[in-house]
Scaffold this motif. Structure first.
Motif, mmCIF file in Angstrom:
data_model
loop_
_atom_site.group_PDB
_atom_site.id
_atom_site.type_symbol
_atom_site.label_atom_id
_atom_site.label_comp_id
_atom_site.label_asym_id
_atom_site.label_seq_id
_atom_site.Cartn_x
_atom_site.Cartn_y
_atom_site.Cartn_z
ATOM 1 N N GLU A 21 -9.620 8.513 -10.687
ATOM 2 C CA GLU A 21 -10.381 7.424 -10.808
ATOM 3 C C GLU A 21 -9.144 6.195 -10.900
ATOM 4 N N VAL A 22 -9.613 5.022 -10.318
ATOM 5 C CA VAL A 22 -9.107 3.482 -10.262
ATOM 6 C C VAL A 22 -10.126 2.726 -10.600
ATOM 7 N N PRO A 23 -9.774 2.403 -11.897
ATOM 8 C CA PRO A 23 -10.611 1.386 -12.523
ATOM 9 C C PRO A 23 -10.843 -0.172 -12.038
ATOM 10 N N ASP A 24 -9.634 -0.377 -11.603
ATOM 11 C CA ASP A 24 -9.426 -1.780 -10.669
ATOM 12 C C ASP A 24 -8.193 -1.834 -10.068
ATOM 13 N N MET B 140 0.900 -1.149 0.029
ATOM 14 C CA MET B 140 0.140 0.086 0.065
ATOM 15 C C MET B 140 0.968 1.267 -0.123
ATOM 16 N N THR B 141 0.584 2.077 -0.726
ATOM 17 C CA THR B 141 1.460 3.481 -0.839
ATOM 18 C C THR B 141 0.514 4.655 -0.597
ATOM 19 N N PRO B 142 0.619 5.224 0.987
ATOM 20 C CA PRO B 142 -0.211 6.127 1.157
ATOM 21 C C PRO B 142 0.260 7.296 0.479
ATOM 22 N N THR C 186 -3.348 -2.495 -4.262
ATOM 23 C CA THR C 186 -3.446 -4.141 -4.311
ATOM 24 C C THR C 186 -3.708 -4.580 -2.618
ATOM 25 N N ASP C 187 -2.682 -3.841 -1.561
ATOM 26 C CA ASP C 187 -2.760 -4.605 -0.359
ATOM 27 C C ASP C 187 -3.454 -3.535 0.450
#
Length: 834
Positions: free
Chosen positions: A89-92, A1-3, A100-101
């Motif tokens: 926007e984050v489509p997936d 994860m990237t804050p 992802t985490d």
């Protein structure tokens, strides 16, 4: 994860967010409608109005995710969205390495799609987003993107309008309070009011106006007859003033002056004359500038005028006393020119009066003293007084004498300097001890203050005290000053506090008000008599606030005494001075003492006279008494502190300055002292309050600032930083009261596991620091071990980080190193868990 990174204007953005006063507020239909609309347009189950706080994102509106009100900021998608102006926007999420985490992806609510439009205020600051979320991958159409952007603009405007509505509500509340305060002030002064509508010739007056004129109450329609063909403020005016006052009023009506103000002599309906103060202003004008309505206030100043006449009658006697006093006195105008000097001043410096009047007082100082005088001038103008300032003066013969100058600045009703009065002690020959006393009395005889009145308000819930500017002036404080509740009470003289406390208690019980005349003390220590008027406001049948007014009535109380007893005041000064005034011989045997001081110590005069002064001292001071006698015999004077034991056994601290008088007859010591016990106790108590955390009793950040200032380069210090684990969950689950109980229990736990010389400091929220004086690495590690071994008895789990001060290092560096190790310890523990 990237804050997400924080915006460059983060501090400004957070300040703007808190100014909106929207965080943790209740749900509102408009914002809920926006989230429902966003969900429908995009076709997703979840839509939020999310506001990004310092360490969390909080949902003002929540559609489809009702079980959550906020999430940590580190995991917030919206924290990324506020970094730009366009829709984020984050489509997936499973294809985007940033998320992802992310716990909101791998856990509840299982985010696969996210789109957020920033909520941008008019000043360009982004508060949060209007976002839509789905548990399935998708993409926005261009149409959906535009609609989401517009809905975010609506949310931004709603936040702005919400803030404006809140500010308008607060302004209306303040206006209402000011109106109530004005009513109390008018009642306190018994001021008459008159409104004159020139277009209709309609007058409206209150009962106080009618009382001043002596006319019975009459309807407004009858008021024209009262004027007898003149402006209402010129009715029944003394003929000697009429033409002058008429010219002044016409000048104001033409717009050539901002206010019509005059002291007027009017005839009462029963035939006697009285003095009033009229203040009149044009309220409205027509397009040609002609007055349409006027408003005026009238106050009875007859007592003041009588006092002025009495003072004028005694002016020649006062000046003769001033000039003939054996003390060195002078008065100067605001530019520093001498207005008057005493004969002793002239004799000591060797001048005639016509040689010095009009010259600048600084001309009589040495060059070094001139520079010193200029350096203290700004502070003197701010405070209005100076005390025992050392100078060197040059006599006409060229002789240089050492003096100490104490001065008081006299101001007019608007606060402008009028003159300053100075008492100068010739410390070269030490012959003016009694002269200073007579000079002070002469100074007090010439000072007088016009009566004033001001309003006040006390919120019984918050204990906040609000004073009008006039109330601040009455207490010799700057306009806008807000005292604490305890400070406001302490402006009453000690004997008056119980009286006003009983009156307030009775008012809160039965709803009655109070109107008291009580002795008071200003911030500069000046005693005066004040009229205190107040009443209680109730909300839901409970007292909510106190509101009222102060009026300085000193002149009214003293005018009769000043006329009848001026010849007795000087004789009684010695007997009734609250300070200790005494004489003793060179062996310390008391020869005389003022009765007031004896009484304050609980003794009769017979108990003191003929006995040694050291018999009444505490043991430490008694042992040093022979050295005191030796110093005063050698130097002719001595100053310092002594502690006397009162009849009841309690000790009182006195600040003294004593001088040796060896002219004629047997030499003796003249002593003067002031009781400063309460002042010292109050200073010590205030300091303790300032460095203590009010909830836990631990030290606070102010203590750290004092410690940093006193830290020497070679001092050894250990530091342990403590952070409570999951303390936020305690507050969220059990409430802030339980959280406060945990903080108090934790502070006690920490205090039990450190040395008495160690300091436990609450630096904020759930963070503590322990500072260990004279501790190396081994001692610091041992303290950490004690905490960890006793952690089973702690009210909550915690994480620690320890460090020791490096040679020459600062306290901030030590605290930072301990914090770094704490976070490293926590990160390592979390990694082991995963």
């Amino acid at each position: 994860m990237t804050p997400a990174q924080k915006p460059a204007n983060e501090n400004e953005r957070l300040a703007r967010l808190r100014a909106l006063a929207v965080l943790d507020s209740a749900a509102e239909p408009l914002f809920d409608a926006l989230t429902r609309a966003a969900a429908l347009v995009v076709g997703v189950p979840i839509a939020l109005v999310s506001l990004i706080d310092a360490d969390r994102q909080w949902f003002k509106s929540n559609h489809g995710l009702e079980e959550a009100t906020q999430t940590p900021r580190d995991a917030a998608f919206c924290a990324h969205a506020i970094l730009g102006d366009e829709v984020f926007e984050v489509p997936d999420t499973q294809l985007d390495q940033r998320f992802t985490d992310n716990p909101l992806v791998v856990g509840s609510p299982g985010i696969r799609f996210y789109a957020g439009a920033p909520i941008t205020l008019r000043d360009g600051l982004r508060m949060g987003t209007l976002c839509v979320i789905d548990r399935e991958p998708r993409r926005l159409t261009e149409h959906q993107r535009k609609i989401l952007t517009e809905l975010a603009r609506v949310a931004s405007e709603a936040l702005e309008q919400r803030r404006l509505a809140r500010e308008r509500s607060e302004a209306l509340r303040r206006e209402s309070r000011l109106g109530e305060m004005l009513t109390h002030i008018l009642e306190a002064t018994r001021a008459g009011t008159l409104e004159w509508e020139l277009d209709t010739d309609e007058l409206r007056v209150n009962n106080h106006w009618r009382e001043l004129s002596g006319y019975p109450e009459r309807k407004d329609s009858d008021s024209f007859a009262m004027r007898r063909g003149r402006a209402p403020w010129l009715v029944d005016v003394h003929p000697d003033q009429l033409l002058h006052l008429q010219a002044l009023l016409e000048q104001h009506m033409r717009g050539e002056s901002a206010l019509y103000q005059a002291e007027v002599r009017i005839r009462h309906a029963d035939g006697h004359w009285l003095w009033v103060l009229d203040r009149v202003r044009v309220n409205a004008r027509d397009i040609q500038g002609r007055p349409r309505s006027m408003f005026g206030v009238r106050v009875d100043i007859s007592a003041q005028k009588q006092a002025e006449q009495a003072l004028t009658a005694s002016e020649s006697r006062t000046r003769a006393l001033y000039e003939s006093t054996p003390a060195m006195l002078h008065s100067i105008d605001p530019e520093g020119h001498l207005l008057s000097v005493s004969n002793r001043w002239l004799d000591r410096l060797g001048y005639e009066r016509e040689e010095v009047i009009g010259r600048r007082s600084i001309e009589f100082l040495t060059p070094e003293s001139k520079a010193h005088a200029r350096s203290v001038l700004d502070d003197f103008h701010k405070t209005g007084y100076c005390h025992r300032i050392g100078y060197q003066m040059v006599c006409k013969s060229g002789e240089i004498i050492d003096v100490e100058l104490s001065a008081q600045l006299e101001r007019d009703a608007e606060g402008r300097p009028i003159r300053s009065m100075a008492v100068i002690e010739d410390v070269t020959t030490r012959l003016l001890a009694q002269g200073r006393l007579r000079a002070s009395e002469a100074f007090l005889e010439q000072t007088g203050k016009l009566a004033g009145v001001g309003g006040w308000e006390l919120d019984l819930i918050t204990k906040r005290v609000v004073w009008s500017d006039e109330t601040c002036r009455l207490h010799e404080l700057p306009p806008g000053y807000e005292p604490s509740f305890e400070e406001a009470i302490n402006f009453y003289a000690p004997e008056a506090r119980e009286v006003v406390g009983a009156a307030v208690q009775k008012a809160m019980e039965d709803g009655s008000g109070w109107d008291l005349e009580l002795p008071m003390i200003t911030a500069k220590g000046r005693a005066f008599w004040g009229r205190a008027i107040g009443s209680v406001e109730f909300e839901d049948e409970h007292p909510r606030r106190l509101i009222g007014a102060f009026q300085d009535i000193t002149i009214r109380r003293r005018v009769v005494q000043s006329l009848e007893a001026s010849d007795r005041r000087f004789r009684k000064l010695f007997e009734h001075s609250l300070g200790l005034i005494c004489t003793h011989d060179l062996d310390g045997v008391i020869l005389s003492v003022n009765p007031a001081a004896a009484k304050s110590l609980g003794y009769g005069l017979a108990d003191l006279l003929g006995r040694g002064l050291d018999e009444f001292m505490s043991p430490v001071f008694r042992d040093n008494f022979p050295q005191y006698l030796a110093r005063i015999k050698e130097k002719g004077e001595d100053a310092g502190l002594m502690r006397l034991v009162a009849a009841g056994g309690c000790e009182r601290t006195w600040q003294y300055r004593n001088v040796l008088d060896d002219e004629g007859g047997e030499p003796y010591i003249l002593g003067h002292a002031q009781d400063i016990t309460e002042r010292q106790q109050h200073v010590e108590q205030l300091r303790d309050w300032s460095i203590r955390d009010t909830l836990t009793g631990c030290f606070n950040r102010r203590y750290l600032a004092e410690l940093a200032a006193d830290m020497e380069p070679g001092d050894a210090w250990g530091c342990i930083a403590i952070d409570l684990d999951r303390f936020k969950q305690v507050n969220d689950t059990y409430g802030h009261q339980r959280g406060d109980e945990v903080l108090v229990a934790m502070s006690r736990f920490l205090a039990r596991h450190v040395r008495p010389t160690d300091a436990v400091v609450r630096v904020g929220g759930d963070e503590f620091v322990i500072l260990l004086k004279d501790a190396d690495l081994a001692a610091t590690d041992k303290a950490v071990q004690r905490l960890e071994e006793g952690s089973g008895n702690a009210p909550i789990a915690f994480t620690v980080g320890a460090a020791v001060r490096q040679p020459g290092g600062s306290l901030d560096e030590l605290l930072g190193e301990a914090d770094t190790r704490l976070y490293a310890s926590r990160a390592g523990r979390d990694k082991r868990r995963h």
